[in-house]
Structures are given as C-alpha cells and as structure tokens.
Design a protein around this motif. Structure first.
Motif: not given
Length: 406
Positions: A131-150, A164-166, A272-276
């Motif tokens: 094994p040398w290196y790996a990469a895998n997915t995460v969830v990238i989210y819009n911080k502003d939209l999360f805040q607006q949705a409470g 939260d998705s709802a 600056g508005k993207l979270g993970f």
C-alpha cells in the motif's frame, strides 16, 4: 548462513567494492506525484545509496492495464511499478509478481496498514502489493446553507444525516446532490448493512447485490438521493457535480476533499464557506464505510534487481516519504496513525477519519470486467425509477457473477 549471504549478494546484483552501479527503473502514475517529489526522492535515495541510479517514468492511466501486463511478461521489465490498488489481483493472477509478504511483516509494519488499501494487495495470503496511498470520499457542505437551515453541527449518524438533508432541501435549495449512478457511494451503504458486491465461494465469486443487506443499502441510497434533483441515470461526472455544487444552492455533495478547489475556482464567493465531514455511519461511534481508492507498489518477478527494488519500495512506503506524499498531494497515508500527524485542514481530517472504515471492491482478477461493463449502475437507476428492487438486484447479481467468471 554462508548460503544465505551468497544469495543476498547475488540478489543485490552488486558486489561491494567493485564500483558497479545499478540502474533501477520505476513506473509511477500521472497525478500521483509532483515533479518536485520525484526529484527530491531521487536525490535523497541516491545520496544514501550511491550505487543505485533511479530512473522514474510517469505513465497515464488510460490503457495502463495492458501496458503493465505486457511489461510483466516481457524482458525489459521495470523494477518497481505503481498500480491501482484494485488492479493487483489481476496482475498477481499472471504469476509475474514478487511475493513481498516477508518484507511486509518484517520491515513495513503491515499490521498497521489501512485495511481497504492493504486487502487488495493480498492474494491467497500472500502480499504482492505494498500500500502506498489512499483517497476516499467525504461530505462537502455549504456552511451558509447549513446555518440558514438551523444546523449547528454536521451529522454523525445516518438518521441525523437524513433529518439535516430534509431541512436543507427547501426554499429552492437542494439538500444533497447525489447522482443516481454513484456506485462508489452505494458500496459504503451496502457494507454498512453487512452486505457485499460479490461473495467468494470456493474459487469463484458470486454477485451479491441481491442479498437483503445489500438491498437495504440501496434503500438508504434512494432515501438520501431524493433530497436533491441529481439525474437518476448518470454518475457524478455527468454533469460534473463540483460544477453543479458551485452554483451555491446545494447543501452537500459526496466527493474527495480535492473537489473543494474546483468548486472555489468555479465560484470564488464560496471560498472559506465549504466544510467537510466523514460519511456518517449507522451509529455515532464510527463513520460509515467508504470505497478506498489508491495505489500499491509492486515488484515484477522479471526485475533483475529484486533487492534494490524492494529497498526502494520500503523507502517510498516508509514514514518519511508517506508523510511527504500525503502532505504534497492531500492523500491519506498507508497507515491510519500517520494520518493524525499530516495536518492538511478539515478536508484531510475528515478523509483520514473515513479511511479507517475504508474497503475495496472484491479481490477478483476479473473485477476489471465489472468496472468496464458495470451492471450496478443500471440497477441503481432502475430502483430509483421505481422498479422492483429485488428483481433488479437479482439481475445485476447474475450479471456480476457472469463477468467474474474465470
């Protein structure tokens, strides 16, 4: 003891004191390293061992399977080759790879490797791919939209993720953009339920997406996918989900952290508005499973410089250069404990946490046939369009079984 020493000298291809030098050829893949990384590694290695001269060649991924297969069977074989982690079984099936099990245990700390990266390199108990290196997915989210949705904090469980998705999927915004044929993401949901894409029975693989557990994974995918307007008959590249997300009205996508750069380039206002956060699991104590992609290092049997080749692999897969590569390319190193020391911001942290739950596709030499003629994608579309899940899954499993036949 004397015989062992003679064998070692012979394996090195170099008798100390003769002044002879060894030319070692290494194939690396496009996108895995930078020219600066290659230059720095080469200079460092040759300084420590002046008897070896490294020749690094960068190859493209397109058509690489045939290129490597031909090289393994030929005479002008490179000494070290970087290959996709899920390709090792295919190459090992040719009986043209060196067995590196001893080195894995003795020198490389194989017990600490990420399971999803290490498992594809192990065939019938023998370690052929390091094994040398790996990469895998995460969830990238819009911080502003999360805040607006409470939503104050990212979800840590599937149940909370759905809630939260709802909340996000309102007022002209999409909760999540999840393409209908993103089978990489589906893999994790199937594994979370205890299912598999295929099961090994004896020396044959049988498609298993029709098991009750696998069908539950697809049911969760359908539930989540409904909180957005992504096409049901396309994968994440058509259209490119990063470009769609950059429009600013989508709460989440599932991707590697590197997609954030493409999003910000397309829409600088999102800088600056993207979270993970890691893909949530069924319980909060650990993230959900994810498909681990990445690369292994192999040594061909036809290499004339086995000892030197193994030494180079040991260096590349060791702490110093694993750390350097991870920091340079934003990859996950081959050991989870190294990931904690890498840094790299929130995206790398989320990916490293998820990597601990990483797994790989079935370790069959014929899995490339499934990749090429993937029956999982149309199965997903059928279910999302309201077709009977059991019937669609059964048809997909039968097709997978056919494609995995020797």
């Amino acid at each position: 003891m004397i015989a062992s020493c003679l064998a070692l000298v012979s394996g090195c291809g170099l008798i100390p004191g003769t002044g002879d030098s060894t030319d070692l050829t290494i194939w690396m893949m496009e996108g895995s390293v930078t020219p600066e990384f290659v230059k720095e590694f080469t200079a460092d290695y040759e300084k420590k061992d002046p008897s070896v001269t490294l020749h690094v060649k960068i190859l493209g991924w397109d058509g690489i399977g045939k290129t490597v297969t031909d090289a393994l069977a030929g005479k002008d074989t490179p000494d070290v080759i970087e290959v996709g982690n899920t390709q090792v079984a295919q190459y090992a099936d040719s009986n043209n790879l060196r067995d590196l099990t001893l080195e894995s245990v003795r020198d490389l700390g194989s017990a600490d490797w990420l399971p999803g990266l290490a498992a594809p390199g192990s065939i019938n108990g023998a370690q052929y791919g390091i094994p040398w290196y790996a990469a895998n997915t995460v969830v990238i989210y819009n911080k502003d939209l999360f805040q607006q949705a409470g939503i104050g904090q990212p979800p840590t469980t599937r149940e909370q993720w759905i809630e939260d998705s709802a909340k996000l999927n309102q007022g002209g915004n999409q909760g999540i953009y999840l393409s209908g044929q993103d089978w990489y993401t589906l893999c994790g949901f199937i594994w979370d339920e205890g299912g598999n894409l295929a099961d090994e029975t004896g020396d044959q693989f049988q498609g298993a997406v029709d098991s009750p557990a696998a069908i539950r994974g697809m049911e969760f995918y359908k539930q989540l996918q409904a909180f957005g307007n992504a096409p049901k008959d396309k994968d994440h590249t058509d259209p490119d989900q990063a470009e769609v997300f950059a429009k600013g009205n989508i709460g989440q996508i599932i991707s590697t952290p590197g997609a954030a750069a493409a999003i910000e380039k397309k829409n600088p206002k999102l800088k600056g508005k993207l979270g993970f956060f890691p893909v949530p699991g069924k319980t909060a104590d650990k993230p959900g499973h994810v498909l681990t992609g990445g690369s292994d290092l192999i040594v061909p049997k036809n290499s004339a410089h086995r000892f030197e080749a193994v030494q180079v692999v040991s260096e590349l897969a060791g702490v110093k250069w694993e750390t350097k590569l991870a920091r340079t390319m934003s990859f996950v190193p081959n050991k989870a404990k190294l990931g904690a020391s890498i840094g790299g911001g929130a995206g790398m942290k989320a990916m490293t946490l998820g990597a601990a739950q990483g797994r790989a596709t079935p370790n069959s030499p014929q899995w490339a046939n499934v990749d090429l003629n993937n029956p999982i994608k149309p199965y997903m579309t059928a279910v999302l369009n309201g077709k009977d899940p059991k019937a669609a899954a059964k048809a997909a499993s039968e097709r997978i079984t056919f494609l995995l036949r020797d």
